[in-house]
Scaffold this active site. Structure first.
Site, PDB file in Angstrom:
ATOM      1  N   GLY A 139       0.782  -1.219   0.000  1.00  0.00           N
ATOM      2  CA  GLY A 139       0.000   0.000   0.000  1.00  0.00           C
ATOM      3  C   GLY A 139       0.816   1.272   0.000  1.00  0.00           C
ATOM      4  N   GLU A 180       5.316  -4.951   2.555  1.00  0.00           N
ATOM      5  CA  GLU A 180       5.266  -5.492   1.194  1.00  0.00           C
ATOM      6  C   GLU A 180       5.262  -4.314   0.225  1.00  0.00           C
ATOM      7  OE1 GLU A 180       1.615  -7.484   1.845  1.00  0.00           O
ATOM      8  OE2 GLU A 180       2.552  -9.125   2.935  1.00  0.00           O
ATOM      9  N   GLY A 182       6.066  -3.781  -2.948  1.00  0.00           N
ATOM     10  CA  GLY A 182       6.274  -4.127  -4.357  1.00  0.00           C
ATOM     11  C   GLY A 182       6.077  -2.951  -5.291  1.00  0.00           C
ATOM     12  N   ARG A 183       4.927  -2.296  -5.190  1.00  0.00           N
ATOM     13  CA  ARG A 183       4.658  -1.166  -6.078  1.00  0.00           C
ATOM     14  C   ARG A 183       5.686  -0.051  -5.874  1.00  0.00           C
ATOM     15  NH1 ARG A 183      -0.532   0.940  -7.495  1.00  0.00           N
ATOM     16  NH2 ARG A 183      -1.363  -0.274  -5.770  1.00  0.00           N
ATOM     17  N   ARG A 218      -4.902  -1.212 -15.243  1.00  0.00           N
ATOM     18  CA  ARG A 218      -5.266  -0.311 -14.139  1.00  0.00           C
ATOM     19  C   ARG A 218      -6.225   0.814 -14.549  1.00  0.00           C
ATOM     20  NH1 ARG A 218      -2.004   2.575 -11.469  1.00  0.00           N
ATOM     21  NH2 ARG A 218      -2.894   2.192  -9.425  1.00  0.00           N
ATOM     22  N   TYR A 222      -9.883   0.397 -12.564  1.00  0.00           N
ATOM     23  CA  TYR A 222     -10.368   1.296 -11.507  1.00  0.00           C
ATOM     24  C   TYR A 222     -10.011   2.769 -11.739  1.00  0.00           C
ATOM     25  CZ  TYR A 222      -6.017  -0.855  -9.563  1.00  0.00           C
ATOM     26  OH  TYR A 222      -4.778  -1.388  -9.386  1.00  0.00           O
ATOM     27  N   CYS A 249     -12.975  -4.564 -27.536  1.00  0.00           N
ATOM     28  CA  CYS A 249     -14.391  -4.212 -27.689  1.00  0.00           C
ATOM     29  C   CYS A 249     -14.999  -3.839 -26.330  1.00  0.00           C
ATOM     30  CB  CYS A 249     -15.159  -5.368 -28.306  1.00  0.00           C
ATOM     31  SG  CYS A 249     -15.168  -6.825 -27.272  1.00  0.00           S
ATOM     32  N   GLU A 250     -14.244  -3.111 -25.554  1.00  0.00           N
ATOM     33  CA  GLU A 250     -14.712  -2.663 -24.243  1.00  0.00           C
ATOM     34  C   GLU A 250     -14.453  -1.168 -24.184  1.00  0.00           C
ATOM     35  OE1 GLU A 250     -16.114  -4.448 -21.902  1.00  0.00           O
ATOM     36  OE2 GLU A 250     -15.801  -6.397 -22.839  1.00  0.00           O
TER      37      GLU A 250
HETATM   38  C1  LIG Z   1      -1.216  -8.916   0.822  1.00  0.00           C
HETATM   39  C2  LIG Z   1      -0.846  -7.927  -0.232  1.00  0.00           C
HETATM   40  N1  LIG Z   1       0.343  -7.316  -0.165  1.00  0.00           N
HETATM   41  C3  LIG Z   1       0.716  -6.421  -1.109  1.00  0.00           C
HETATM   42  C4  LIG Z   1      -0.111  -6.121  -2.171  1.00  0.00           C
HETATM   43  C5  LIG Z   1       0.328  -5.128  -3.198  1.00  0.00           C
HETATM   44  O1  LIG Z   1       0.536  -3.934  -2.628  1.00  0.00           O
HETATM   45  P1  LIG Z   1       1.247  -2.752  -3.372  1.00  0.00           P
HETATM   46  O2  LIG Z   1       0.214  -2.144  -4.240  1.00  0.00           O
HETATM   47  O3  LIG Z   1       1.739  -1.871  -2.319  1.00  0.00           O
HETATM   48  O4  LIG Z   1       2.366  -3.359  -4.174  1.00  0.00           O
HETATM   49  C6  LIG Z   1      -1.354  -6.714  -2.270  1.00  0.00           C
HETATM   50  C7  LIG Z   1      -2.207  -6.361  -3.405  1.00  0.00           C
HETATM   51  O5  LIG Z   1      -3.317  -6.484  -3.540  1.00  0.00           O
HETATM   52  C8  LIG Z   1      -1.742  -7.643  -1.276  1.00  0.00           C
HETATM   53  O6  LIG Z   1      -2.941  -8.238  -1.316  1.00  0.00           O
END
Ligand SMILES: Cc1ncc(COP(=O)(O)O)c(C=O)c1O
Length: 328
Positions: A139, A180, A182-183, A218, A222, A249-250
Site C-alpha cells: 500500500g 510489502e 512491491g509497487r 489499471r 479502476y 471491444c470494451e
Molecule cells: C497482501 C498484499 N500485499 C501487497 C499487495 C500489493 O501492494 P502494493 O500495491 O503496495 O504493491 C497486495 C495487493 O493487492 C496484497 O494483497
C-alpha cells in the site's frame, strides 16, 4: 527466496495452494480466514493471520472500505483463530494486515502499525503468546501524477520507530517489522511504450495506439491515472483533450480520458509511465490480444530482452481439438 523468506498471503485458498505452499522448504503461511484452520493439510509451527479491522478503519480509494473487503479475519475472530492455531500445533506467531493501497499519506501506515500493536497486546493478554513479527502490508503509494507529493518515508520511519520504542519499553521485546513494498520499488521503474496508429475524430478525438488494456489494466479496471508523454513532442504545447485507446471491444479500454497531449500523429511513440507494478502481471488475452515483450534498460545504457512477446502459437497452445475444414 526460500522458507521463511517467503510469505504466502492467500485468499479463498484451495487445498492445492496449501500443499504447494508447504513444498520445498515451505513459507510463512498467512491465513486469511478462521474457517481455513482445519483445512491446512500440514499445520506449520509458525503461523500468521491477516486481520481486517472492519469499521475501525476507512481504507482508501483502491482497496475500498474494510467492511466491504473480502480479506482477513474480523476483529471478533482474532483471539479464537490464534487459539485454534495453538491447538493445531502452532508455537510461533505473526500478524498481518493491509488496509490501504497506493497511499501516499504516511500517517495511515503509522496508524496501521499502532493498530497492530494494540491487537498484539490484546491477543498476547488473552493467550500469553509473543509475536515474532508484524507485517503492515503493502500500500505504499507512488506519485502517478506529476503534481503528486511522494510518500514521506523518513517521517514514516521516525514515527514507526517511536511506536516500536514504546512497545519495547512496555513489553521488553519488539516483533520484527515486515512490509510489502512491491509497487513502491517497481512501479516507477517500468513504462509501457506504444505507437500511435490511428486518429479518430467523432464526438471526441481518439488516439488509437498499438497496445491495449490487456497490457495495462489499471486505468480500465479502476480509473487509475498513468501519466503519458510523447518524447518527440516534449516541447510542443497541448493540442486539446484526447482519449488514448486500445483496440478491445470494451469502452473502458482507454489509457487516458480527455487528456491534454501535444498533437499526435500516426507513428508517434507514447510513453505510459509507472507501469512497473500491476502492469504486465495483470495482463490478459481477451479478444485474442497478445502480451508484449519486456525490455530491461541497464544502468550502462544497454537493453536486454527479458520476456519475449507472445505469439499466436502461445495463444492456442492450451487448445485441444482437431481443426475443422470448411467443405463448400
Ligand atoms: C497482501 C498484499 N500485499 C501487497 C499487495 C500489493 O501492494 P502494493 O500495491 O503496495 O504493491 C497486495 C495487493 O493487492 C496484497 O494483497
Amino acid at each position: 527466496a526460500r522458507g521463511e523468506e517467503i510469505m504466502f498471503t492467500s485468499n479463498n485458498t484451495a487445498r492445492e495452494d496449501f500443499l504447494e505452499a508447504a513444498r520445498d522448504g515451505g513459507c510463512i503461511l498467512n491465513l486469511d480466514d478462521i474457517s481455513l484452520l482445519p483445512k491446512v493439510p500440514e499445520f506449520p509451527e509458525l503461523i500468521c493471520f491477516r486481520y481486517n479491522p472492519g469499521p475501525r478503519r476507512t481504507g482508501n480509494a483502491i482497496i475500498g472500505n474494510p467492511v466491504e473487503a473480502k480479506y482477513g479475519l474480523a476483529h471478533h475472530q482474532v483471539i479464537e483463530a490464534y487459539r485454534q492455531a495453538i491447538d493445531r500445533g502452532a508455537r510461533r506467531f505473526g500478524i498481518h494486515t493491509m488496509v490501504v493501497s497506493n497511499e501516499r499519506n504516511y500517517r495511515s501506515m503509522v496508524q496501521t502499525v499502532a493498530m497492530l500493536f494494540d491487537l498484539i497486546a490484546e491477543v498476547s493478554r488473552a493467550l500469553g503468546i509473543r509475536f515474532e513479527f508484524m507485517n503492515m502490508g503493502g500500500g505504499l503509494g507512488i506519485p502517478y501524477r506529476p503534481e503528486d507529493t511522494p510518500l514521506d518515508l523518513s517521517a514514516l520511519a521516525a514515527e514507526v520507530t517511536a511506536l516500536f520504542g514504546r512497545f519495547r519499553e512496555k513489553n521488553g521485546y519488539v516483533p520484527r517489522l515486515y512490509m510489502e513494498s512491491g509497487r513502491f520499488m517497481t512501479g516507477p521503474h517500468g513504462a509501457l511504450v506504444t505507437t500511435a496508429i490511428n486518429r479518430k475524430e467523432i464526438y471526441r478525438t481518439y488516439i488509437g495506439v498499438d497496445a491495449c488494456m490487456s497490457a495495462l489494466m489499471r486505468p480500465g479496471m479502476y480509473g487509475a491515472y498513468h501519466h503519458i508523454s510523447v518524447p518527440a513532442k516534449r516541447s510542443q504545447p497541448p493540442a486539446g483533450p484526447v482519449d488514448v485507446v486500445g483496440s478491445l471491444c470494451e469502452n473502458n479500454d482507454k489509457f487516458a480520458i480527455q487528456r491534454e497531449l501535444p498533437a499526435i500523429a500516426d507513428g508517434d511513440l507514447l510513453v505510459i509511465h509507472d507501469t512497473g507494478a500491476h502492469g504486465h502481471a495483470m495482463g490478459f488475452n481477451y479478444n485474442g490480444r497478445l502480451r508484449p515483450q519486456e525490455l530491461l534498460l541497464r544502468s550502462d545504457g544497454s537493453v536486454e530482452l527479458i520476456r519475449r512477446a507472445e505469439t499466436l502459437e502461445d495463444l492456442f497452445a492450451t487448445l485441444r481439438f482437431a481443426a475443422d475444414r470448411l467443405q463448400p
